[in-house]
Motif scaffolding. Structure first.
Motif, mmCIF file in Angstrom:
data_model
loop_
_atom_site.group_PDB
_atom_site.id
_atom_site.type_symbol
_atom_site.label_atom_id
_atom_site.label_comp_id
_atom_site.label_asym_id
_atom_site.label_seq_id
_atom_site.Cartn_x
_atom_site.Cartn_y
_atom_site.Cartn_z
ATOM 1 N N CYS A 1 4.377 8.899 9.269
ATOM 2 C CA CYS A 1 5.335 7.790 9.168
ATOM 3 C C CYS A 1 5.822 7.610 7.731
ATOM 4 N N ALA A 2 4.926 7.768 6.775
ATOM 5 C CA ALA A 2 5.332 7.660 5.375
ATOM 6 C C ALA A 2 6.319 8.767 5.016
ATOM 7 N N ALA A 3 6.053 9.989 5.471
ATOM 8 C CA ALA A 3 6.969 11.101 5.198
ATOM 9 C C ALA A 3 8.321 10.884 5.873
ATOM 10 N N ILE A 4 8.315 10.325 7.073
ATOM 11 C CA ILE A 4 9.569 10.056 7.783
ATOM 12 C C ILE A 4 10.423 9.063 7.008
ATOM 13 N N LEU A 5 9.804 8.005 6.486
ATOM 14 C CA LEU A 5 10.565 7.021 5.706
ATOM 15 C C LEU A 5 11.163 7.655 4.457
ATOM 16 N N ILE A 6 10.417 8.520 3.802
ATOM 17 C CA ILE A 6 10.940 9.199 2.610
ATOM 18 C C ILE A 6 12.118 10.090 2.991
ATOM 19 N N ILE A 7 11.988 10.814 4.087
ATOM 20 C CA ILE A 7 13.034 11.736 4.525
ATOM 21 C C ILE A 7 14.282 10.996 4.974
ATOM 22 N N MET A 8 14.132 9.765 5.451
ATOM 23 C CA MET A 8 15.281 8.999 5.926
ATOM 24 C C MET A 8 16.183 8.503 4.800
ATOM 25 N N ILE A 9 15.664 8.408 3.590
ATOM 26 C CA ILE A 9 16.424 7.821 2.476
ATOM 27 C C ILE A 9 17.742 8.553 2.209
ATOM 28 N N PRO A 10 17.766 9.899 2.082
ATOM 29 C CA PRO A 10 19.046 10.568 1.797
ATOM 30 C C PRO A 10 20.096 10.373 2.880
ATOM 31 N N THR A 11 19.691 10.397 4.154
ATOM 32 C CA THR A 11 20.673 10.241 5.223
ATOM 33 C C THR A 11 21.253 8.828 5.244
ATOM 34 N N ILE A 12 20.427 7.826 4.937
ATOM 35 C CA ILE A 12 20.932 6.452 4.882
ATOM 36 C C ILE A 12 21.932 6.299 3.744
ATOM 37 N N LEU A 13 21.593 6.846 2.573
ATOM 38 C CA LEU A 13 22.515 6.780 1.436
ATOM 39 C C LEU A 13 23.805 7.537 1.729
ATOM 40 N N LEU A 14 23.699 8.668 2.402
ATOM 41 C CA LEU A 14 24.888 9.450 2.756
ATOM 42 C C LEU A 14 25.815 8.655 3.648
ATOM 43 N N TYR A 15 25.240 7.971 4.629
ATOM 44 C CA TYR A 15 26.067 7.170 5.534
ATOM 45 C C TYR A 15 26.707 5.998 4.802
ATOM 46 N N LEU A 16 25.965 5.350 3.921
ATOM 47 C CA LEU A 16 26.510 4.195 3.203
ATOM 48 C C LEU A 16 27.690 4.594 2.318
ATOM 49 N N ASN B 1 0.849 -1.188 0.000
ATOM 50 C CA ASN B 1 0.000 0.000 0.000
ATOM 51 C C ASN B 1 0.893 1.249 0.000
ATOM 52 N N PHE B 2 1.063 1.861 -1.189
ATOM 53 C CA PHE B 2 1.933 3.023 -1.327
ATOM 54 C C PHE B 2 1.145 4.337 -1.440
ATOM 55 N N SER B 3 -0.143 4.278 -1.175
ATOM 56 C CA SER B 3 -0.953 5.489 -1.297
ATOM 57 C C SER B 3 -0.557 6.539 -0.266
ATOM 58 N N ASN B 4 -0.152 6.094 0.929
ATOM 59 C CA ASN B 4 0.281 7.047 1.951
ATOM 60 C C ASN B 4 1.510 7.834 1.502
ATOM 61 N N PHE B 5 2.424 7.165 0.816
ATOM 62 C CA PHE B 5 3.642 7.832 0.354
ATOM 63 C C PHE B 5 3.322 8.869 -0.729
ATOM 64 N N ILE B 6 2.407 8.507 -1.637
ATOM 65 C CA ILE B 6 2.026 9.439 -2.701
ATOM 66 C C ILE B 6 1.355 10.676 -2.108
ATOM 67 N N ASP B 7 0.423 10.450 -1.172
ATOM 68 C CA ASP B 7 -0.257 11.579 -0.534
ATOM 69 C C ASP B 7 0.709 12.416 0.292
ATOM 70 N N GLN C 1 -2.142 12.899 11.803
ATOM 71 C CA GLN C 1 -2.342 11.810 10.847
ATOM 72 C C GLN C 1 -1.057 10.974 10.806
ATOM 73 N N TRP C 2 -0.998 9.981 11.671
ATOM 74 C CA TRP C 2 0.246 9.242 11.903
ATOM 75 C C TRP C 2 0.672 8.416 10.710
ATOM 76 N N THR C 3 -0.252 7.914 9.923
ATOM 77 C CA THR C 3 0.141 7.112 8.763
ATOM 78 C C THR C 3 0.903 7.957 7.750
ATOM 79 N N TYR C 4 0.437 9.189 7.527
ATOM 80 C CA TYR C 4 1.135 10.082 6.598
ATOM 81 C C TYR C 4 2.454 10.568 7.192
#
Length: 276
Positions: A244-259, A54-60, A239-242
């Motif tokens: 959490c979805a935004a947090i996961l999106i925001i975490m991507i650059p920092t994870i890639l930076l560390y890797l 279910n990726f609708s939360n990420f799109i919204d 709206q915790w579902t949105y």
């Protein structure tokens, strides 16, 4: 064949390790499972979602939080701040770590004293200065604060400069190199691990900073990743579902930076412990 004697200390170590791992991993688990939930899936934040497809939360979340615009503003702040931190930190650390001059101890003491002053006690003065400079409600306000109000980069570079042999400077001076050329061609390239450490620390710090963007950039057009999440929180509910979805999106650059930069951090940590 003798049995090993029961060691309660060893058991206690494993218990603490398990508790520590749970404390570290449980919040990301909650964020992950709630990011894929629908609004109709109940109020239990710990239960698994019906489907991880279910990726609708990420799109919204991307549309409503204006994530791409927030990434753009954050990227500008991060890049300009890092350039300023690296230039300022390496030059000041080079001067303090390699050159003897009157007042050197006073300057070092002033930097140390600045780190122990509670930030909240200087906010009225800092806000007045930002307003007087005409930087309020602009990206220049956080950039100036992140560069000038934080001296952690100076101490990071000072520790690494101490491990660079002074004989390199002397050899360059014998060949007629100036102090600036020594800094540019010898000192600065050898500070790569320190720079990688600074990049990660400052990037995460800017990513997590909420107070400065809220106070100095209230305009909607100046949204950054930290303030974009606030669009899903109201006075009475969130709206915790949105979120959490935004947090996961925001975490991507920092994870890639560390890797990408982790090898420089590890080499920087070990270089201080190896002599020769």
């Amino acid at each position: 064949m003798s049995l090993k004697k029961f060691d309660p200390i060893q058991l206690l170590k494993y218990i603490f390790l398990i508790v520590g791992a749970f404390v570290v991993l449980f919040p990301p688990y909650v964020v992950l499972v709630n990011a894929f939930k629908k609004d109709t899936e109940g109020s239990n934040p710990f239960a698994l979602p019906e489907s991880f497809l279910n990726f609708s939360n990420f799109i919204d979340a991307i549309e409503r939080a204006d994530i791409f615009h927030a990434f753009g503003n954050t990227l500008v702040i991060v890049v300009v701040t890092l350039i300023g931190n690296i230039i300022l930190g390496t030059m000041v650390a080079y001067a303090l770590g390699r050159i003897d001059f009157k007042g050197k101890a006073v300057i070092l003491g002033a930097f140390l004293f600045a780190t122990i002053i509670p930030t909240i006690t200087t906010q009225v003065v800092v806000f007045s200065i930002i307003k007087a400079l005409g930087l309020y409600n602009s990206l220049s306000a956080p950039i100036l604060l992140f560069i000038g109000a934080d001296v952690i980069q100076i101490y990071i570079y000072l520790q690494f400069i101490k491990n660079i042999p002074y004989e390199l400077d002397e050899s360059a001076m014998m060949d007629g190199a100036s102090l600036f050329r020594i800094y540019r061609t010898i000192i600065f390239p050898l500070l790569g691990p320190a720079t990688a450490t600074l990049v990660i620390l400052k990037t995460i710090n800017i990513y997590n900073e909420l107070y400065i963007p809220v106070l100095y950039m209230p305009k909607q057009e100046l949204v950054v990743v930290s303030t974009s999440i606030m669009r899903f929180a109201g006075n009475n509910q969130a709206q915790w579902t949105y979120i959490c979805a935004a947090i996961l999106i925001i975490m991507i650059p920092t994870i890639l930076l560390y890797l990408f930069l982790q090898k420089y951090i590890f080499s920087g940590v070990t270089s201080g412990a190896v002599k020769g």
